[in-house]
Design an enzyme around this catalytic site. Structure first.
Site, PDB file in Angstrom:
ATOM      1  CG  ASP A 192      -0.396  -0.234   2.501  1.00 44.71           C
ATOM      2  OD1 ASP A 192       0.837  -0.429   2.575  1.00 44.71           O
ATOM      3  OD2 ASP A 192      -1.140  -0.226   3.494  1.00 44.71           O
ATOM      4  N   GLY A 220       1.465   2.139  11.862  1.00 46.58           N
ATOM      5  CA  GLY A 220       2.874   1.791  11.690  1.00 46.58           C
ATOM      6  C   GLY A 220       3.581   2.953  11.027  1.00 46.58           C
ATOM      7  CG  HIS A 244      10.082  -2.745  11.126  1.00 44.18           C
ATOM      8  ND1 HIS A 244       9.500  -3.181  12.300  1.00 44.18           N
ATOM      9  CD2 HIS A 244       9.059  -2.560  10.245  1.00 44.18           C
ATOM     10  CE1 HIS A 244       8.199  -3.291  12.127  1.00 44.18           C
ATOM     11  NE2 HIS A 244       7.897  -2.909  10.888  1.00 44.18           N
ATOM     12  CB  CYS A 254       9.129  -4.248  17.046  1.00 48.80           C
ATOM     13  SG  CYS A 254       8.396  -3.681  15.500  1.00 48.80           S
ATOM     14  CB  CYS A 256       9.386  -6.748  12.872  1.00 55.32           C
ATOM     15  SG  CYS A 256      10.713  -6.044  13.864  1.00 55.32           S
ATOM     16  CB  CYS A 261      11.325  -1.108  15.347  1.00 53.62           C
ATOM     17  SG  CYS A 261      11.972  -2.753  15.079  1.00 53.62           S
TER      18      CYS A 261
HETATM   19 ZN    ZN Z   1      10.208  -3.817  14.046  1.00 51.86          ZN
END
Ligand code: ZN
Length: 404
Positions: A192, A220, A244, A254, A256, A261
């Site tokens: 996106d 985010g 990140h 995080c 991830c 991050c």
């Molecule tokens: Zn992250």
């Protein structure tokens, strides 16, 4: 849809077609002779290809009065209603759709709620959204040139495969092929943030820019990178993970799997977590559950709330300064829901950028705050299809995967 392999002659013709279509798009009313002069193509080539574009209804011709009294020149222009496209932004709970014409002007907007997170729900929801958009815009399905889908996650745009979706927890979903066989319309799928970046490049504020960055703030932190007029995707398609980059190895966990991050400190959930901690320490007048409430507190003079935004803004500005030092972009566009934080975030961000950008690069990057609504995301997804229409087949090869 992946273009079929073309022979050299076909490839050259398709490339010339793209050059001519772009000349007409950028110049508005233009004669065949002027197109030949601007593009360096022969009058015979221009004549043959414009005849084809007129037949396809993508280009209109009209006679213009000539002051010299001679035969009026025939001018060509893009037909905005020569075709239509649909863009869909897939979010956690909704599908947001826009129907646009060839100039990316939005003709209808619709939202469909996702009852559940199954693949079938999303596919059926997209089909329903398209039906509603066509109805609202008074457009027939056969006038649709294609559907663009933008969604968060790791997306291989060339294969149309959603490699990983953090929202839905899906992996390796051949979204383009599934939708194409269901809808029987060309479908394009991309991350996106990249669709939004493309729309800035083709139709937005960065039209004349060859090198620029788009940063999205909200749930985010995302980034789109345009280098020499092309989206930069990196070796494996994962470039642009600005959210990140690690700014504090001991920091909060995080999504991830890492720690500290940038996103954990400046995106909405991170700001709310800091607000919660500030409230527990007695540094905030009242508890907040939504970012809008934290903004309201800052506006009402709450020092604790202002400090949270100031720290986040300073951190964001420092990291943008690092990006400017690396990329030397002509423009940095900052958008997304996070723009609602306003100057409580952006004033300290600008100060930090000014402080940390190297002398000599300081005046290059224009910083623009662009408070897109959700329909900007859908319009971005529509640009994915429009970009294909105007792009040369030689550039098609540049499309690859991406992360967001
Ligand atoms: Zn992250």
């Amino acid at each position: 849809m992946s273009p079929a392999p073309l022979g050299n002659r076909d490839l050259m013709r398709a490339h010339n077609r793209s050059i001519i279509l772009n000349a007409i798009k950028s110049h508005g009313n233009i004669s065949r002779a002027e197109i030949a002069r601007l593009t360096g193509l022969s009058p015979a080539t221009v004549s043959a290809i414009t005849a084809e574009l007129i037949k396809e209804n993508l280009v209109l011709e009209h006679a213009e009065g000539d002051s010299s009294g001679g035969r009026p020149p025939i001018l060509l222009r893009l037909n905005p209603h020569g075709g239509f496209v649909v863009g869909v932004k897939v979010t956690e709970h909704h599908l947001i759709g826009a129907l646009t014409d060839l100039t990316a002007s939005v003709m209808a907007k619709q939202v469909v709620t996702l009852p559940d997170h199954t693949l079938e729900d999303v596919l059926a929801g997209i089909a329903e959204l398209i039906t509603r958009l066509l109805h609202a815009g008074g457009v027939r399905k056969k006038q649709l040139l294609g559907v663009g889908i933008g969604l968060a996650g790791v997306v291989d745009g060339r294969q149309g495969v959603l490699k990983h979706s953090p929202i839905f927890g899906w992996s390796e979903v051949p979204l383009r092929d599934l939708l194409q066989s269901r809808l029987r319309i060309p479908v394009y799928v991309d991350n996106d943030v990249n669709t939004l970046t493309l729309s800035e490049k083709w139709f937005g504020t960065a039209r004349t820019m060859e090198d620029f960055l788009v940063i999205t703030l909200g749930r985010g932190v995302g980034m789109g990178i345009v280098v020499q007029g092309q989206i930069y995707r990196g070796h494996g398609g994962g470039a642009g993970e600005f959210g990140h980059i690690v700014v504090d190895p001991q920091g909060p966990a995080c999504a991830c799997g890492g720690r500290g991050c940038l996103e954990t400190l400046i995106a909405d959930p991170g700001l709310l977590r800091q607000a919660q901690e500030a409230w527990q320490r007695g540094e905030l007048r009242q508890p907040v559950g939504r970012i809008e409430e934290l903004v309201a507190l800052a506006e009402a003079g709450d020092e604790g709330a202002r400090r949270i935004f100031a720290r986040a803004g300073e951190l964001l500005g420092l990291q943008i300064a690092n990006l400017i030092n690396i990329f030397d972009p002509g423009m940095v566009i900052i958008g997304g829901e996070g723009t609602r934080n306003g100057e409580w975030l952006f004033a300290p961000m600008r100060q930090a950028i000014a402080r940390h950008v190297m002398p000599g690069l300081r005046n290059d990057a224009e910083i623009r705050i662009d408070p897109w609504g959700d329909d900007a995301w859908a319009r971005g997804a529509a640009s994915l299809v429009l970009g294909e229409l105007f792009k040369s087949p030689i550039q098609h090869e540049a499309i690859a995967g991406s992360i967001g």
